[in-house]
Design an enzyme around this catalytic site. Structure first.
Site, short mmCIF file in Angstrom:
data_model
loop_
_atom_site.label_atom_id
_atom_site.label_comp_id
_atom_site.label_asym_id
_atom_site.label_seq_id
_atom_site.Cartn_x
_atom_site.Cartn_y
_atom_site.Cartn_z
N HIS A 307 0.86 -1.20 0.00
CA HIS A 307 0.00 0.00 0.00
C HIS A 307 0.89 1.24 0.00
O HIS A 307 2.11 1.15 -0.01
CB HIS A 307 -0.90 -0.01 1.25
CG HIS A 307 -1.96 -1.06 1.21
ND1 HIS A 307 -3.28 -0.77 1.03
CD2 HIS A 307 -1.88 -2.42 1.31
CE1 HIS A 307 -3.99 -1.90 1.03
NE2 HIS A 307 -3.16 -2.91 1.19
N GLU A 385 3.46 0.35 3.80
CA GLU A 385 3.04 1.66 3.28
C GLU A 385 4.28 2.25 2.61
O GLU A 385 5.21 2.70 3.28
CB GLU A 385 2.55 2.59 4.41
CG GLU A 385 1.31 2.12 5.14
CD GLU A 385 0.02 2.23 4.35
OE1 GLU A 385 0.02 2.82 3.25
OE2 GLU A 385 -1.01 1.72 4.83
O1 0X9 Z 1 -6.19 1.74 6.05
C1 0X9 Z 1 -5.65 0.85 5.39
O2 0X9 Z 1 -6.28 -0.02 4.81
C2 0X9 Z 1 -4.12 0.85 5.28
N1 0X9 Z 1 -3.63 2.17 4.99
S1 0X9 Z 1 -3.94 2.85 3.55
O3 0X9 Z 1 -3.47 4.22 3.60
N2 0X9 Z 1 -3.06 2.12 2.45
O4 0X9 Z 1 -5.32 2.74 3.24
C3 0X9 Z 1 -3.53 0.39 6.60
C4 0X9 Z 1 -3.95 -0.98 7.03
C5 0X9 Z 1 -3.40 -1.30 8.37
N3 0X9 Z 1 -3.67 -2.62 8.79
C6 0X9 Z 1 -4.64 -2.97 9.66
N4 0X9 Z 1 -5.53 -2.14 10.08
N5 0X9 Z 1 -4.61 -4.17 10.04
ZN ZN Z 2 -3.90 1.16 0.92
#
Ligand code: 0X9
Ligand code: ZN
Length: 419
Positions: A307, A385
């Protein structure tokens, strides 16, 4: 007639990114955990869109819609959260980025006109052509799998890379990208890994020890839509019988896995960017990722989902911030990856931060791939990230793609060796 055609052409070009008229982005830097949490809690109310995640004492970039500008600034002032304007005019910024991509295309296209998926931000067609070509050219090590179709009917394509066609039960490294459609740096990170495992092998030990599953674009409908329509589209593109779903298609793939589904950091509003879907695994693209995990459940040692942005390596549990029994190994391998990346990184790129998802990113979210994978027994699961540079416009200038994919590969090498 010619004049009319020209006018229509100019209008069509300028119509691109029109929905971003009046949007601005801000750089925010929370300096306490309370501020980070308060920022997180404002996301649903002000429909804030964090494109680069803030962390403690680390800047994030947030997109703010025209109707929330005043409320957002009031909130920041009241909570004394340090901030500054990032991009005054997002539409103009996206127009500029299109030009950067064209320039990068001129710089990187080879003499025969071929486009390489990790040289620039490329369309789905370019990425798929690359996947097909690699599979055709290296049949002894590469198997193309395309058993599934996306909601809109595109093939879902991933590669299995192995010295012996997965026969000797080696542990597996599974990496996916492109689940969040707009995070354009993610697919190149995965296609570059394909390149390094197949075309330009400088770490042969990685194929001695592991078999690999590399899945560059897990959400092709969303990805195609960011190229043709809405640059900041994040979700899938699914609809059902309801009018609401036609107005606001899609679900957040990284909220749709069957792990504490729709309990925290999600929305029931179909128009929200973090809509969890109508049920766990409602999205065919998410079921396809799960099918890979289920097929090789006992063999996958490392699962990484790519991501952006934030220069972070995140691990479970991301729904409540507690640590798994494997936290020590997760942290050790995570650090090995981050150190290798930082060693290759550029001075103006932020250093990577490694840790539990909630603690590092500052918000809890259920139904995420990395948590689900860990919950079914995969020992080392991470969300990367990838880096962005907050001062430099909104997305990462395509000039930096090569840097990011190279350093990310170094992280993957170090992680696989450390595991
Ligand atoms: O929010 C998300 O899905 C991820 N960040 S993003 O900016 N790429 O959207 C982080 C995911 C973190 N992981 C968990 N919450 N388990
Ligand atoms: Zn993401």
């Amino acid at each position: 007639m010619k004049f009319l055609t020209l006018v229509l052409l100019v209008a069509a070009v300028n119509a691109k990114h029109e929905i971003y008229i009046g949007w601005k982005s801000y750089i925010v830097k929370p300096d306490s955990y309370e501020q980070l949490e308060k920022l997180g809690s404002k996301i649903p109310e002000l429909e804030l869109d964090f494109v680069s995640n803030a962390a403690l004492n680390r800047e994030g970039v947030v997109l703010v819609k025209p109707q929330y500008q005043a409320d957002f600034l009031d909130f920041l002032t009241k909570e004394k959260i340090s901030h500054r304007i990032h991009v005054e005019d997002l539409k103009a910024q996206f127009d500029l980025e299109d030009k950067e991509i064209e320039e990068q295309d001129r710089r990187t296209r080879s003499a025969n006109g071929a486009r390489i998926p990790y040289d620039n931000y490329q369309t789905l067609e370019v990425i798929y052509e690359y996947i097909d070509r690699i599979a055709a050219q290296y049949p002894e090590t590469v198997t193309l799998v395309e058993n599934w179709r996306s909601f809109e009917g595109r093939p879902l394509k991933y590669l299995k890379i192995s010295r012996d066609n997965f026969q000797s039960n080696k542990p597996i490294v599974f990496i996916d990208g492109g689940m969040h459609a707009r995070e354009w740096i993610s697919p190149p990170a995965v296609t570059y890994a394909i390149h390094k495992l197949v075309e330009n092998v400088t770490e042969p030990d990685l194929l001695d020890k592991y078999d690999w599953i590399l899945y560059p674009v897990a959400n092709p409908d969303g990805y195609a839509f960011t190229h043709t329509n809405t640059r900041m589209w994040r979700k899938t593109r699914s609809t059902d019988q309801s009018v609401a779903s036609r107005l606001c298609p899609g679900a957040d793939g990284n909220r749709n896995f069957n792990f504490a589904w729709n309990t925290v950091g999600t929305s029931n509003n179909r128009c929200s960017d973090i809509y969890a879907g109508s049920r766990a695994f409602s999205e065919v693209e998410v079921r396809a990722v799960d099918a890979i995990m289920q097929e090789y459940r006992d063999r996958i040692d490392i699962y990484i989902t790519m991501h952006s942005f934030g220069s972070m390596i995140l691990y479970p549990w991301g729904h409540d911030g507690t640590l798994s029994e494997n936290a020590f190994a997760l942290q050790r391998v995570g650090i090995a990856m981050a150190v290798a990346i930082d060693e290759l990184s550029l001075p103006h790129f932020p250093n990577y931060v490694v840790g539990n998802s909630v603690l590092v990113i500052g918000y809890a979210a259920s139904g995420a791939a990395e948590d689900y994978a860990h919950s079914i027994g995969i020992p080392l699961t991470y969300t990367y990230e990838l880096p962005g540079i907050s001062g430099q416009g909104f997305h990462l200038n395509p000039r930096y793609i090569h840097q990011v994919v190279r350093e990310t590969w170094a992280g993957l090498v170090a992680g696989a060796r450390a595991a």
